[in-house]
Scaffold this motif. Structure first.
Motif, PDB file in Angstrom:
ATOM      1  N   UNK A   1      -2.960  -7.638   9.866  1.00  0.00           N
ATOM      2  CA  UNK A   1      -3.769  -8.825   9.582  1.00  0.00           C
ATOM      3  C   UNK A   1      -5.174  -8.522   9.135  1.00  0.00           C
ATOM      4  N   UNK A   2      -5.796  -7.465   9.684  1.00  0.00           N
ATOM      5  CA  UNK A   2      -7.201  -7.201   9.406  1.00  0.00           C
ATOM      6  C   UNK A   2      -7.466  -6.146   8.362  1.00  0.00           C
ATOM      7  N   UNK A   3      -6.529  -5.227   8.179  1.00  0.00           N
ATOM      8  CA  UNK A   3      -6.723  -4.130   7.224  1.00  0.00           C
ATOM      9  C   UNK A   3      -5.396  -3.874   6.511  1.00  0.00           C
ATOM     10  N   UNK A   4      -4.966  -4.869   5.753  1.00  0.00           N
ATOM     11  CA  UNK A   4      -3.627  -4.834   5.155  1.00  0.00           C
ATOM     12  C   UNK A   4      -3.460  -3.700   4.151  1.00  0.00           C
ATOM     13  N   UNK A   5      -4.536  -3.294   3.487  1.00  0.00           N
ATOM     14  CA  UNK A   5      -4.421  -2.184   2.530  1.00  0.00           C
ATOM     15  C   UNK A   5      -4.090  -0.878   3.245  1.00  0.00           C
ATOM     16  N   UNK A   6      -4.683  -0.689   4.401  1.00  0.00           N
ATOM     17  CA  UNK A   6      -4.371   0.498   5.188  1.00  0.00           C
ATOM     18  C   UNK A   6      -2.938   0.427   5.695  1.00  0.00           C
ATOM     19  N   UNK A   7      -2.546  -0.732   6.162  1.00  0.00           N
ATOM     20  CA  UNK A   7      -1.179  -0.929   6.646  1.00  0.00           C
ATOM     21  C   UNK A   7      -0.173  -0.578   5.554  1.00  0.00           C
ATOM     22  N   UNK A   8      -0.427  -1.073   4.339  1.00  0.00           N
ATOM     23  CA  UNK A   8       0.508  -0.827   3.234  1.00  0.00           C
ATOM     24  C   UNK A   8       0.544   0.650   2.857  1.00  0.00           C
ATOM     25  N   UNK A   9      -0.638   1.273   2.784  1.00  0.00           N
ATOM     26  CA  UNK A   9      -0.694   2.681   2.378  1.00  0.00           C
ATOM     27  C   UNK A   9      -0.062   3.590   3.431  1.00  0.00           C
TER      28      UNK A   9
END
Length: 329
Positions: free
Chosen positions: A66-74
Motif C-alpha cells: 500500500x505504501x511503497x508499491x514500486x518496491x513491492x513490484x520490483x
C-alpha cells in the motif's frame, strides 16, 4: 507521512526478524534434538508465540503493497521464486507443528518437515537480503534481471549466515525458557553458534571489499556508521561472558537480539535514503499522499498499535520458563 511509513516499515521488519527469527531458529535446532522429550519441550517453548510472530511479515508486506508499491513490484519480480518457496516452507512448518503431535509412526516425517521448513524459510530470507545488499538491476524502477539473478555465491552465503543467526537466537530463547538438561545443551551450542556467526560476518565483509560492493562506499561517506558495529561488538562480549557465567538466563537472548539490531541498523542507515540500493529512494517509491493518508487513519492509528500491544502482552505473560514439563504439551 512518507517518513512515518518508512519508519513503520523498518520497525515492523526488525520485529519480524527478531521474533520470528528465534522461533525459526528453534525449528532449525529441533532437527538436532536427541529425543522426543527434548523436541516437545522445544516446541512448547515457542507454542504460545510462534504464529503471532509471523503477523509482522504480513504487516510488512501490507505496508510495502500500500505504501511503497514500486518496491513491492520490483522485489516480487526479482524474488518471485524465493518468496513462493519461503511461503510454502512457512505453511509446511505450520502444518507440521500441528500434525506431529497427532502422528504416531509418521512423527519423524513431521519433525523433518518442521525443521526443514524452518531452515528453508530462514535460508531464503537471507538470500533475499544478500541480493538486495548487492543491488537489483532496475531500469526506471522496473526489475530487468532474470528469475535466477539471486542465485549467486554472495546471496547464498548470506542465506546460510541468517540460518546461523536465527539458530543463535533460537538457542538463546531455549536458555531463557527451558530448564534442566535442555537449558544446559542450549548453553553448550551457543559458543559454537556465536563463533560461526562472527566467522560469517568476517567472510561477508571480505567478500564485500573484494567485490567492491557500492554499500562499502557508504562507510567512507558516513564514518558514524561505525557506532553500530561497536554496539554489536559490545553485545558479543557481553553474550560471551553470559555464556561463561550461566547465571542470567535472559541475558543471552537480549544480547543476541542486540547483535541483530546492530546489523539491522547498519544496513538501514547504509541504505538510506534508498529502499532498493542504490536505485530507488524512499520518495520515489512512495505511493500517492492520498494512499498514505488513508493507510494512516486505519492501519497507522489502530492496526499497528493494537498488534504491538498484543505482542507485548503475550510476551509479558509467556516470557518465563513454561517449558519445564514436556507432558503438558
Amino acid at each position: 507521512m512518507i517518513l512515518f511509513w518508512a519508519a513503520a516499515l523498518a520497525l515492523v521488519m526488525l520485529l519480524y526478524v527478531l521474533l520470528d527469527g528465534f522461533d525459526l531458529g528453534v525449528g532449525i535446532l529441533s532437527g538436532f534434538a536427541r529425543d522426543e522429550r527434548d523436541k516437545r519441550r522445544m516446541l512448547m517453548s515457542i507454542a504460545p508465540v510462534w504464529d503471532g510472530n509471523e503477523t509482522w511479515l504480513v504487516i510488512a508486506a501490507t505496508i510495502l503493497f500500500g505504501g511503497f508499491s514500486k518496491v513491492y513490484a520490483a522485489v516480487l519480480a526479482a524474488f518471485y521464486l524465493p518468496v513462493v518457496l519461503m511461503l510454502g516452507a512457512l505453511i509446511l512448518r505450520g502444518v507440521a507443528f500441528e500434525f506431529r503431535d497427532k502422528a504416531t509412526g509418521t512423527r519423524w516425517i513431521w519433525d523433518l518437515a518442521f525443521a526443514g521448513g524452518s531452515f528453508l524459510a530462514s535460508f531464503l530470507q537471507g538470500v533475499t537480503v544478500g541480493e538486495l545488499v548487492q543491488g537489483l538491476p532496475l531500469v526506471d524502477g522496473r526489475y530487468v534481471g532474470g528469475p535466477l539473478h539471486w542465485l549467486n555465491p554472495f546471496a547464498l552465503l548470506c542465506g546460510l549466515g541468517l540460518c546461523l543467526g536465527y539458530a543463535l537466537l533460537g538457542a538463546a530463547w531455549l536458555v531463557r525458557t527451558c530448564e534442566d538438561d535442555l537449558r544446559k545443551r542450549a548453553y553448550g551450542v551457543l559458543p559454537w553458534l556465536l563463533a560461526s556467526v562472527l566467522a560469517f560476518l568476517v567472510a561477508v565483509f571480505v567478500l564485500s571489499v573484494t567485490k567492491n560492493l557500492p554499500i562499502m562506499h557508504r562507510w567512507l561517506e558516513r564514518p558514524y556508521l561505525a557506532i553500530f558495529p561497536l554496539i554489536g561488538l559490545l553485545a558479543v562480549l557481553v553474550l560471551a561472558q553470559a555464556i561463561r557465567s550461566r547465571k542470567h538466563d535472559g541475558l543471552p537472548f537480549g544480547m543476541a537480539a542486540m547483535i541483530f539490531i546492530a546489523a539491522f541498523g547498519t544496513l538501514a542507515v547504509s541504505f538510506w535514503p534508498y529502499m532498493i540500493p542504490f536505485a530507488l529512494t524512499v520518495e520515489q517509491a512512495a505511493s500517492p499522499p492520498a494512499s498514505l493518508n488513508f493507510m494512516f487513519w486505519g492501519a497507522g492509528i489502530f492496526a499497528l498499535p493494537i498488534t504491538l500491544g498484543y505482542t507485548l502482552v503475550v510476551y509479558a505473560i509467556f516470557g518465563g520458563k513454561p517449558a519445564g514439563r514436556a507432558d503438558e504439551y
